[in-house]
Design a protein around this motif. Sequence first.
Motif, mmCIF file in Angstrom:
data_model
loop_
_atom_site.group_PDB
_atom_site.id
_atom_site.type_symbol
_atom_site.label_atom_id
_atom_site.label_comp_id
_atom_site.label_asym_id
_atom_site.label_seq_id
_atom_site.Cartn_x
_atom_site.Cartn_y
_atom_site.Cartn_z
ATOM 1 N N ARG A 135 60.538 32.321 53.840
ATOM 2 C CA ARG A 135 60.900 31.558 55.037
ATOM 3 C C ARG A 135 61.231 30.102 54.725
ATOM 4 N NH1 ARG A 135 57.140 35.386 56.630
ATOM 5 N NH2 ARG A 135 57.934 36.819 58.203
ATOM 6 N N VAL A 139 68.522 28.330 55.697
ATOM 7 C CA VAL A 139 68.887 29.236 56.784
ATOM 8 C C VAL A 139 70.099 30.089 56.412
ATOM 9 C CG1 VAL A 139 69.805 29.327 59.132
ATOM 10 C CG2 VAL A 139 67.858 27.854 58.607
ATOM 11 N N LEU A 235 64.274 34.607 60.432
ATOM 12 C CA LEU A 235 64.715 33.354 61.043
ATOM 13 C C LEU A 235 63.867 32.879 62.214
ATOM 14 C CD1 LEU A 235 68.538 34.099 60.975
ATOM 15 C CD2 LEU A 235 67.355 32.401 59.602
ATOM 16 N N GLY A 236 62.820 33.616 62.549
ATOM 17 C CA GLY A 236 62.018 33.222 63.694
ATOM 18 C C GLY A 236 60.618 33.790 63.631
ATOM 19 N N SER A 245 61.086 29.456 68.230
ATOM 20 C CA SER A 245 60.766 29.674 66.812
ATOM 21 C C SER A 245 61.998 29.955 65.965
ATOM 22 C CB SER A 245 59.792 30.860 66.674
ATOM 23 O OG SER A 245 58.628 30.654 67.427
ATOM 24 N N TRP A 246 63.152 30.022 66.589
ATOM 25 C CA TRP A 246 64.372 30.460 65.916
ATOM 26 C C TRP A 246 64.972 29.349 65.074
ATOM 27 C CZ3 TRP A 246 66.309 35.093 65.069
ATOM 28 C CH2 TRP A 246 67.652 35.241 64.712
ATOM 29 N N ALA A 247 65.250 29.643 63.804
ATOM 30 C CA ALA A 247 65.840 28.664 62.896
ATOM 31 C C ALA A 247 67.344 28.814 62.768
ATOM 32 C CB ALA A 247 65.197 28.777 61.519
#
Length: 285
Positions: A135, A139, A235-236, A245-247
């Motif tokens: 993580r 991204v 991604l989240g 929480s989403w990247a």
Amino acid sequence: MPGPAETDPPPHVAFVDGLPVRLSRPYDLSFLGRWGRVFRVFDDQDSGNLCAGVERGADRVFVKFAGAPTVRSAVDPEHAVTALRSAQQVYEELRGPNVIVLREAVECGGGFALVFDWVDADPLGRQYGEATRVRALPVAVRSAAVQSILDVHVRAAARGWVAVDLYDGSVLVDPSTGAATLCDLDFYRRGPSVNDRGRMWGSARFMSPEEYERGARIDEVTTVFALGALTHSFLGDDAEKDRGSWAGTPAQFAVAARALEPDRSRRWPSVAALADGWREASARV
């Protein structure tokens, strides 16, 4: 799943190349020596499989064996053997990029084993501490890993396979490159089919409503849901699946949200459509 209750008898502990293996009763594991020296043991699965990393010189393999009396098995050894034999076809038909390589299937040790190439990578599953390294990747790298997993499932859907028990623990990620490898695909089934269990195999974070409903249709739209949840693993937050929480980008979030619609008719109609949607959204960065 919780471990044995305090009233349960303590497990039998065998040793293989100096490493402890917990079993519910004694069992001869000397057959593992045919592949070399055991350097890792995975004895905590509820599938009934006992897994080990085995090496001979620089060559390493991952052995998944059914037939031993594992301590946390939800099924008896005979059922575990039957299930693992059925899984062989999944790995043979999905052989290709981003899928763990099956080397051989072997009757041995009073049971059955699938032997895979060893993958030096971190498990994505939140239960493993290494997941934090995944993580931490950029991204764009994580988005590309998602695309590779979607593309595997386009191939799987074209060959009639539906993802059952797909979850974050089914993914290994190289923390240096972001390359993803799918493993633990044992419960994939031919589709379309019917839910014959009620609650099917799987982690609740990745299961569609139809995987709880006996008699419901199980098909590639079911796969779409699991894949939508898996994008949040990269991604989240795959438990909450929330925007906070989403990247990734808003466009990517919208693609995942459509995949996760409880109403099947509102999801992406196919895995290919989902994969194309993700590719288009990711190109808008």
